[in-house]
Structures are given as C-alpha cells and as structure tokens.
Design a protein around this motif. Structure first.
Motif, short mmCIF file in Angstrom:
data_model
loop_
_atom_site.label_atom_id
_atom_site.label_comp_id
_atom_site.label_asym_id
_atom_site.label_seq_id
_atom_site.Cartn_x
_atom_site.Cartn_y
_atom_site.Cartn_z
N LEU A 94 0.86 -1.18 0.00
CA LEU A 94 0.00 0.00 0.00
C LEU A 94 0.90 1.24 0.00
O LEU A 94 1.79 1.36 0.84
CB LEU A 94 -0.87 -0.03 1.26
N ILE A 95 0.68 2.16 -0.94
CA ILE A 95 1.57 3.32 -1.03
C ILE A 95 1.43 4.21 0.20
O ILE A 95 2.39 4.69 0.77
CB ILE A 95 1.25 4.17 -2.29
N GLY A 96 0.20 4.44 0.61
CA GLY A 96 -0.06 5.26 1.80
C GLY A 96 -1.42 4.85 2.32
O GLY A 96 -1.87 3.75 2.07
N ASP A 97 -2.08 5.74 2.98
CA ASP A 97 -3.42 5.40 3.47
C ASP A 97 -4.50 6.14 2.69
O ASP A 97 -5.64 6.23 3.12
CB ASP A 97 -3.53 5.70 4.96
N GLY A 98 -4.11 6.69 1.54
CA GLY A 98 -5.08 7.42 0.73
C GLY A 98 -5.09 8.90 1.01
O GLY A 98 -5.79 9.66 0.36
N CYS A 99 -4.32 9.34 2.00
CA CYS A 99 -4.24 10.77 2.31
C CYS A 99 -2.89 11.28 1.83
O CYS A 99 -1.85 10.85 2.33
CB CYS A 99 -4.38 10.97 3.82
N THR A 100 -2.89 12.21 0.88
CA THR A 100 -1.63 12.66 0.29
C THR A 100 -0.77 13.43 1.29
O THR A 100 0.43 13.55 1.11
CB THR A 100 -1.86 13.54 -0.95
N HIS A 101 -1.38 13.97 2.37
CA HIS A 101 -0.62 14.73 3.36
C HIS A 101 -0.14 13.88 4.52
O HIS A 101 0.59 14.35 5.38
CB HIS A 101 -1.46 15.89 3.89
N GLY A 102 -0.58 12.64 4.57
CA GLY A 102 -0.12 11.74 5.63
C GLY A 102 -0.70 12.04 7.00
O GLY A 102 -0.20 11.56 8.01
N ALA A 147 -2.25 -4.00 -8.60
CA ALA A 147 -3.34 -3.71 -7.64
C ALA A 147 -2.92 -2.59 -6.70
O ALA A 147 -3.74 -1.77 -6.29
CB ALA A 147 -3.68 -4.96 -6.84
N SER A 148 -1.62 -2.51 -6.38
CA SER A 148 -1.16 -1.63 -5.30
C SER A 148 -1.19 -0.15 -5.68
O SER A 148 -1.18 0.71 -4.81
CB SER A 148 0.24 -2.03 -4.85
N SER A 288 -5.26 10.77 -5.74
CA SER A 288 -4.25 9.75 -6.02
C SER A 288 -4.33 8.70 -4.94
O SER A 288 -4.81 8.96 -3.84
CB SER A 288 -2.85 10.37 -6.04
N CYS A 289 -3.88 7.52 -5.25
CA CYS A 289 -3.86 6.39 -4.30
C CYS A 289 -5.23 6.09 -3.72
O CYS A 289 -6.25 6.34 -4.34
CB CYS A 289 -2.87 6.63 -3.17
N GLY A 290 -5.24 5.56 -2.51
CA GLY A 290 -6.49 5.17 -1.87
C GLY A 290 -6.20 4.43 -0.58
O GLY A 290 -5.04 4.14 -0.28
N PRO A 291 -7.23 4.14 0.20
CA PRO A 291 -7.02 3.48 1.50
C PRO A 291 -6.78 1.98 1.38
O PRO A 291 -6.97 1.40 0.30
CB PRO A 291 -8.34 3.75 2.23
N ARG A 292 -6.39 1.36 2.47
CA ARG A 292 -6.16 -0.09 2.52
C ARG A 292 -7.37 -0.86 2.01
O ARG A 292 -7.23 -1.86 1.30
CB ARG A 292 -5.84 -0.49 3.98
#
Ligand SMILES: [Zn+2]
Length: 341
Positions: A94-102, A147-148, A288-292
C-alpha cells in the motif's frame, strides 16, 4: 533459509537525469524494528514515474524509483512477527493510506515508498509492516503489483470519489494502466476516449459501452452527449475541456451533481471560467492512491476473476526501455518489471 545478499541491482532516480541510473551494487540496509525486507516479485511502471523523472516536482533527492509492487517476505524487523507478517508469503504494498498529506498516520505522498524514499525498481525492497496486504491465492505477482497503485487509485476514483451509482453514465479519459481497470470498476454505462485504437479496443473488450477517439467524442458532444461523471487519467487541457462540456450539458440529470475527477498527474495548466463552474454546479476532485480497503477490494476482484488486468513483463535491467515506451504511449495496459528467475 534464504540467502540475502548485502547489495543488489537497483534503478535510481538522479535529479537532472531523465533516465534511471542502474546501480549493480546498491546496499541492502539493515532493518529497523518495524520494517520488512521483501524480494521483489513484480513492480509496475507508472506514468507518475515518467512525471517524476521529468524533474517537474523540483525534487533534489536521489532514491530507488517504483511505487507499485508486490514481493515475497524474506526477513522481518524485530518487532514485526507479532503482526502476522509471514516469511515466504506474497504481499502487495500500500503506497499510503489514501491521504496525500499523511495526516491519518501513513506517509505523505511525496515521502512514501518509491516517491522520495527507496521503492521497488530493485531486486529487494524494504517497507514498514503496516503497508503490507496479503495477496489472495490465484493472483499472480504481476497482477498483485498493479493492484497496489493502478488498482487502488482507479477503484478509489470510481467508488469513493466519483461515487458511481447504478445507472450513471461515466466518461473515462485514457485507457492505460489505471483506465483499463476503471472501465471494469465503473461497470454501468461507461464511455471512453483514447487516441490509441488498441486502447479503445481493449476498453470495449473489458465492457465499455462505446469508445471514442477525440474527433468522435467532439462530434458526440456537439450533438448534446452528456454524462453524470467523468474520470480523467490524462488531465490535459483537451480532456478537461471535453469533460466540462460533457457535464455542463447535463440538465436532464441536474440533481445528480455532476462530478469531474482528475487522476492523471499532468503539469499542464487547466483553463476554465469560474462562470462555467458556478453555473453548472460541476464538482471537481483530484485524487491519487487510496485506502487499505481499496487495495483489499482490488485484490479480491482480481482473485474472483471479476476484473481482468492487462499486464506484460519486462526485466528490471530494461527499466529505461519501459519508461521510454510509456513516454511514447506504446504500452497497452500495464508493464511490470521482474527481477528474479
Ligand atoms: Zn502510480
């Protein structure tokens, strides 16, 4: 017990160089308590990698590129075992948790895996255990890798941001790594626009209702073609203008709150009038991205055969060829790198 070398082949981004630098003896670092070492099984090459290499972000860091990956766990940090991460198993990252600011606890987008920190274009990679999601049986590494990022981002854009509902008409721009999955996540009345004939053909095979080139789309728009939602994986002025046109005519479905979702990361400036936004009520989102949960869902849809990935493989040492192919729009679907026999 797997032999773990001290160094490895890795492809580094070096500011000022539009090609990746291949390092044959890049050090494999010792693990921190909460980290896991994985043997790279597959790593997708994303258009964001091309954007990062262009220097447009003004980033001065050097690091191993590659943010879309899966790998087999070969070593655990001292604190990881209790978190049920298992040596020998395949995990998607997973790149992050879907929040670009962390701010939700995950890393900020520009300080994450393969974007600011060492990523997956290497024989091995290291991540913190909380970014690993187990790959269900039957999903091959090349598919688990895409998928990731492609999977998570397209799924999140369709389900959570665009909030596509039964009966909605959706117009998707760009049938590449993300777009070909978005067609399948959106399911209902999906229209696509791509200048590449093979990409339009792929979209139709995957369930799109109609596929247009730019001239065909403009003809349709002039005749009054409207949709409820647009999802843009290109994000050029051309696609943005066409999207606004498709949403602004939407007086038949006025209550549906037309949504314009930008996913493609393009440095080009977009031009619009405030009047057209205010008067039409179009809501513009960037994502961008998305949550788990989106990664779990994307993997599950692949495992059940509901969504099909169009992937092809290339060896890690040929990563610059793949980047060139992506720059030239030569790739259909997604290309992933593999490092081991
Ligand atoms: Zn990406």
């Amino acid at each position: 017990m797997t032999h773990i070398p001290k160094t490895m082949l890795a492809a580094r981004i070096v500011p000022g160089n539009e090609r990746l630098v291949l390092d044959k003896a890049y050090p494999i670092h010792e693990l921190k308590d909460n980290e896991v070492l994985l043997k790279m099984a597959a790593a997708g090459v994303c258009h964001s990698d091309v954007t990062l290499l262009s220097g447009v972000t003004l980033d001065t860091r050097t690091y191993v590129l590659g943010h879309e990956a899966c790998g087999v766990v070969v070593k655990l940090g001292s604190d990881v075992e209790k978190h049920h991460i298992h040596i020998g198993k395949l995990y998607s990252v997973l790149i992050g948790d879907g929040c670009t600011h962390g701010i939700n606890g995950g890393p900020a987008l520009f300080n994450s895996f393969g974007i600011g920190n060492d990523g997956a274009f290497a024989e091995y990679f290291i991540v913190t255990f909380d970014l690993l999601v187990p790959v269900p049986a039957g999903v091959p590494p090349a598919v688990a890798a895409i998928a990731s990022d492609a999977g998570v981002t397209a799924y999140n854009a369709v389900q959570d941001v665009a909030q596509v509902k039964q009966g909605d008409k959706v117009l998707i721009f760009g049938i590449g790594g993300l777009g070909h999955l978005a067609v399948q996540y959106a399911k209902h009345f999906v229209y696509v626009c791509d200048f590449k004939p093979a990409a339009r053909q792929l979209a139709l095979e995957l369930g799109a209702t109609e596929a247009f080139d730019w001239i065909q789309l403009n003809t349709k728009l002039t005749a009054g073609f409207t949709v409820d939602t647009t999802i843009d994986f290109i994000s050029t002025n051309q696609s943005f203008t066409a999207a606004m046109s498709a949403l602004q005519h939407n007086d038949v479905h006025f209550v549906s709150k037309p949504r314009l979702v930008l996913v493609g990361a393009n440095p080009e400036n977009l031009v619009f009038s405030s009047l057209s936004i205010v008067a039409s009520g179009v809501q513009i989102f960037g994502r961008s991205c998305g949550p788990r949960s989106a990664l779990v869902a994307a993997l599950d849809l692949f495992a059940k055969g509901i969504v099909r990935a169009h992937v092809s493989e290339e060896r890690l040492e040929n990563v610059n060829d793949v980047i060139d192919q992506l720059r030239s729009s030569e790739i259909l679907g997604r290309k992933v790198l593999v490092a081991h026999e």
